[in-house]
Design a protein around this motif. Sequence first.
Motif, PDB file in Angstrom:
ATOM      1  N   SER A 178      44.812  42.924  46.393  1.00 48.39           N
ATOM      2  CA  SER A 178      43.576  43.218  45.682  1.00 48.39           C
ATOM      3  C   SER A 178      43.766  42.901  44.195  1.00 48.39           C
ATOM      4  O   SER A 178      44.826  43.146  43.639  1.00 48.39           O
ATOM      5  CB  SER A 178      43.237  44.696  45.868  1.00 48.39           C
ATOM      6  N   LEU A 179      42.737  42.346  43.568  1.00 44.51           N
ATOM      7  CA  LEU A 179      42.832  41.963  42.167  1.00 44.51           C
ATOM      8  C   LEU A 179      41.565  42.358  41.421  1.00 44.51           C
ATOM      9  O   LEU A 179      40.469  41.981  41.818  1.00 44.51           O
ATOM     10  CB  LEU A 179      43.030  40.445  42.046  1.00 44.51           C
ATOM     11  N   TYR A 180      41.732  43.163  40.373  1.00 40.67           N
ATOM     12  CA  TYR A 180      40.613  43.506  39.487  1.00 40.67           C
ATOM     13  C   TYR A 180      40.602  42.503  38.341  1.00 40.67           C
ATOM     14  O   TYR A 180      41.639  42.262  37.720  1.00 40.67           O
ATOM     15  CB  TYR A 180      40.767  44.917  38.913  1.00 40.67           C
ATOM     16  N   LEU A 233      37.743  33.140  32.293  1.00 43.97           N
ATOM     17  CA  LEU A 233      38.086  34.278  33.145  1.00 43.97           C
ATOM     18  C   LEU A 233      39.601  34.349  33.363  1.00 43.97           C
ATOM     19  O   LEU A 233      40.203  35.424  33.250  1.00 43.97           O
ATOM     20  CB  LEU A 233      37.359  34.166  34.491  1.00 43.97           C
ATOM     21  N   SER A 234      40.205  33.210  33.623  1.00 45.15           N
ATOM     22  CA  SER A 234      41.658  33.167  33.841  1.00 45.15           C
ATOM     23  C   SER A 234      42.412  33.534  32.570  1.00 45.15           C
ATOM     24  O   SER A 234      43.394  34.288  32.620  1.00 45.15           O
ATOM     25  CB  SER A 234      42.074  31.774  34.311  1.00 45.15           C
ATOM     26  N   GLU A 235      41.947  33.021  31.440  1.00 45.45           N
ATOM     27  CA  GLU A 235      42.607  33.323  30.167  1.00 45.45           C
ATOM     28  C   GLU A 235      42.513  34.815  29.845  1.00 45.45           C
ATOM     29  O   GLU A 235      43.493  35.431  29.423  1.00 45.45           O
ATOM     30  CB  GLU A 235      41.943  32.517  29.047  1.00 45.45           C
ATOM     31  N   ARG A 236      41.348  35.399  30.058  1.00 47.73           N
ATOM     32  CA  ARG A 236      41.143  36.821  29.754  1.00 47.73           C
ATOM     33  C   ARG A 236      41.922  37.736  30.707  1.00 47.73           C
ATOM     34  O   ARG A 236      42.148  38.887  30.393  1.00 47.73           O
ATOM     35  CB  ARG A 236      39.663  37.177  29.832  1.00 47.73           C
ATOM     36  N   ASN A 237      42.296  37.219  31.863  1.00 50.03           N
ATOM     37  CA  ASN A 237      42.961  38.039  32.873  1.00 50.03           C
ATOM     38  C   ASN A 237      44.353  37.535  33.224  1.00 50.03           C
ATOM     39  O   ASN A 237      44.859  37.822  34.301  1.00 50.03           O
ATOM     40  CB  ASN A 237      42.085  38.083  34.136  1.00 50.03           C
ATOM     41  N   GLN A 238      45.008  36.803  32.292  1.00 48.67           N
ATOM     42  CA  GLN A 238      46.308  36.228  32.618  1.00 48.67           C
ATOM     43  C   GLN A 238      47.337  37.273  33.036  1.00 48.67           C
ATOM     44  O   GLN A 238      48.122  37.034  33.938  1.00 48.67           O
ATOM     45  CB  GLN A 238      46.897  35.333  31.530  1.00 48.67           C
ATOM     46  N   GLU A 239      47.311  38.437  32.416  1.00 49.51           N
ATOM     47  CA  GLU A 239      48.270  39.482  32.780  1.00 49.51           C
ATOM     48  C   GLU A 239      48.042  39.957  34.218  1.00 49.51           C
ATOM     49  O   GLU A 239      48.987  40.129  34.977  1.00 49.51           O
ATOM     50  CB  GLU A 239      48.142  40.660  31.813  1.00 49.51           C
ATOM     51  N   GLY A 249      50.550  34.874  36.513  1.00 52.28           N
ATOM     52  CA  GLY A 249      51.015  33.493  36.649  1.00 52.28           C
ATOM     53  C   GLY A 249      50.476  32.746  37.849  1.00 52.28           C
ATOM     54  O   GLY A 249      50.806  31.573  38.036  1.00 52.28           O
ATOM     55  N   THR A 250      49.682  33.390  38.683  1.00 55.56           N
ATOM     56  CA  THR A 250      49.106  32.720  39.844  1.00 55.56           C
ATOM     57  C   THR A 250      47.615  32.508  39.600  1.00 55.56           C
ATOM     58  O   THR A 250      46.828  33.456  39.653  1.00 55.56           O
ATOM     59  CB  THR A 250      49.306  33.560  41.127  1.00 55.56           C
ATOM     60  N   PRO A 251      47.218  31.274  39.288  1.00 57.21           N
ATOM     61  CA  PRO A 251      45.806  31.023  38.992  1.00 57.21           C
ATOM     62  C   PRO A 251      44.909  31.309  40.192  1.00 57.21           C
ATOM     63  O   PRO A 251      45.369  31.337  41.337  1.00 57.21           O
ATOM     64  CB  PRO A 251      45.765  29.545  38.616  1.00 57.21           C
ATOM     65  N   LEU A 252      43.645  31.514  39.913  1.00 54.94           N
ATOM     66  CA  LEU A 252      42.679  31.723  40.991  1.00 54.94           C
ATOM     67  C   LEU A 252      42.567  30.450  41.821  1.00 54.94           C
ATOM     68  O   LEU A 252      42.426  29.357  41.278  1.00 54.94           O
ATOM     69  CB  LEU A 252      41.300  32.062  40.421  1.00 54.94           C
TER      70      LEU A 252
END
Length: 166
Positions: free
Chosen positions: A102-104, A44-50, A54-57
Amino acid sequence: MMASGHQSEAELENHLIRKLQSIGYHYVEIPDVETLNTHFRAVLSERNQERLKGTPLSDREFQAVLNDLIGAKTHYQVAQILRGSVVQPTGKINIKRDDDSSLYLEIFNGKQFDQNIFEVSHQMTVEGRHENRYDVLILINGMPIAQIELKRQGVEFTQAFGRLQI
């Protein structure tokens, strides 16, 4: 093959995994639910890096993802989230970050299927009312989508159903 001409369950499992790999599935080692969650978080983090900039979940944010995806929803409602809609065929969820922004997050790309990650795992153990070990697990973007319980020829199919109950 065994002398009787029938494949063992292990041979069936390995054959299915090789077949899936031949069509582009990647093999991943997922022995338990903890590893599954860690793997899903990484994908999930890799697919949404943009989007993550730079701030991981954080742990709380990832738990919000799991709650939003699963929560008290029916299987149908979860499927709706994953596939998106006719207008926007991308499964997305919206969470609130620790800083209140908010983050999609994109979960599934229904327009460009090749943008999804297809994986297969083998012999994952799940603790529930009983300990269950799934023969083959299909994952899309790190999420378990299907559990396959294989039985050799001559074994009652009801045994496979019994193994899938948690």
